[in-house]
Design an enzyme around this catalytic site. Structure first.
Site, PDB file in Angstrom:
ATOM      1  CD  GLU A  95       1.111 -11.586  16.580  1.00  0.00           C
ATOM      2  OE1 GLU A  95       0.623 -11.150  15.524  1.00  0.00           O
ATOM      3  OE2 GLU A  95       0.456 -11.992  17.544  1.00  0.00           O
TER       4      GLU A  95
ATOM      5  NE  ARG B   3      -2.471  -1.582   3.344  1.00  0.00           N
ATOM      6  CZ  ARG B   3      -2.521  -2.849   3.763  1.00  0.00           C
ATOM      7  NH1 ARG B   3      -3.172  -3.749   3.071  1.00  0.00           N
ATOM      8  NH2 ARG B   3      -1.937  -3.210   4.883  1.00  0.00           N
TER       9      ARG B   3
END
Ligand code: AMP
Length: 180
Positions: A100, A63
């Site tokens: 993560e 993006r």
């Protein structure tokens, strides 16, 4: 009529539990699809750098490419893609960063920036700051000056903008969503 930050906020769609339970995904495709808000958001984002001193804009896949391309055009600057590992065709430099679960790598072309060049880093959103912070390290590893990083959205509870500022990278963001 000038675009307001309230309108920008309202143009971003919230999708609960995407891509997994507990995450509120802030979807900017609705903002991009609205001609007036897209144009106005880019105009607002670039305001501090209209003096023409940004030489290149670095956008983070994917993006950040859409926004970064528009920002680069608006500032008459070059554009540098920072991509996921293995996507760029020429000689690259890379940086590892933590996700993560585990480690990932991002890359840019070795000759994409020159020492001392003034770079503006762009992505749609900053959360923990892991991605943008790694991109700033990558640019600096080639001697470039990261003038600032800019985002449409900040999730301040996740601390990313503070982390970038500690790294000496000023942060500009248009809207923030608390409690995400
Ligand atoms: P971070 O490295 O944690 O700052 O994550 C930033 C990157 O992950 C950006 O490229 C965002 O597009 C994406 N991202 C992280 N959290 C969200 C979210 N809640 N909604 C939309 N995109 C997100």
């Amino acid at each position: 009529m000038d675009l307001t930050l309230t309108e920008i906020r309202a143009a971003i769609r919230a999708i609960p539990d995407y891509p997994k339970p507990g995450i509120m995904f802030r979807d900017i495709t609705t903002l991009l699809g609205n001609a007036r808000v897209f144009r106005g958001a880019i105009d607002l984002l670039v305001q501090p750098w209209l003096d023409g001193r940004i030489e290149r804009v670095a956008g983070i896949e994917a993006r950040g490419f859409i926004l970064g391309g528009a920002v680069a055009h608006q500032l008459s600057a070059g554009f540098v893609p920072i991509r996921k590992k293995g996507k760029l065709p020429h000689a690259t430099v890379s940086v590892a960063y933590s996700l993560e679960y585990g480690i990932d790598e991002m890359e840019m072309h070795r000759d994409a920036v020159l020492p001392g060049e003034r770079i503006l880093l762009v992505d749609d959103l900053i959360a923990t700051g892991g991605t943008a912070s790694a991109a700033a390290r990558l640019l600096r590893s080639q001697g470039a000056e990261v003038v600032a990083a800019c985002f449409i959205v900040d999730l301040p509870d996740l601390g990313g903008s503070g982390r970038l500022k500690e790294q000496g990278v000023p942060v500009r963001r248009l809207v923030s969503f608390e409690g995400d």
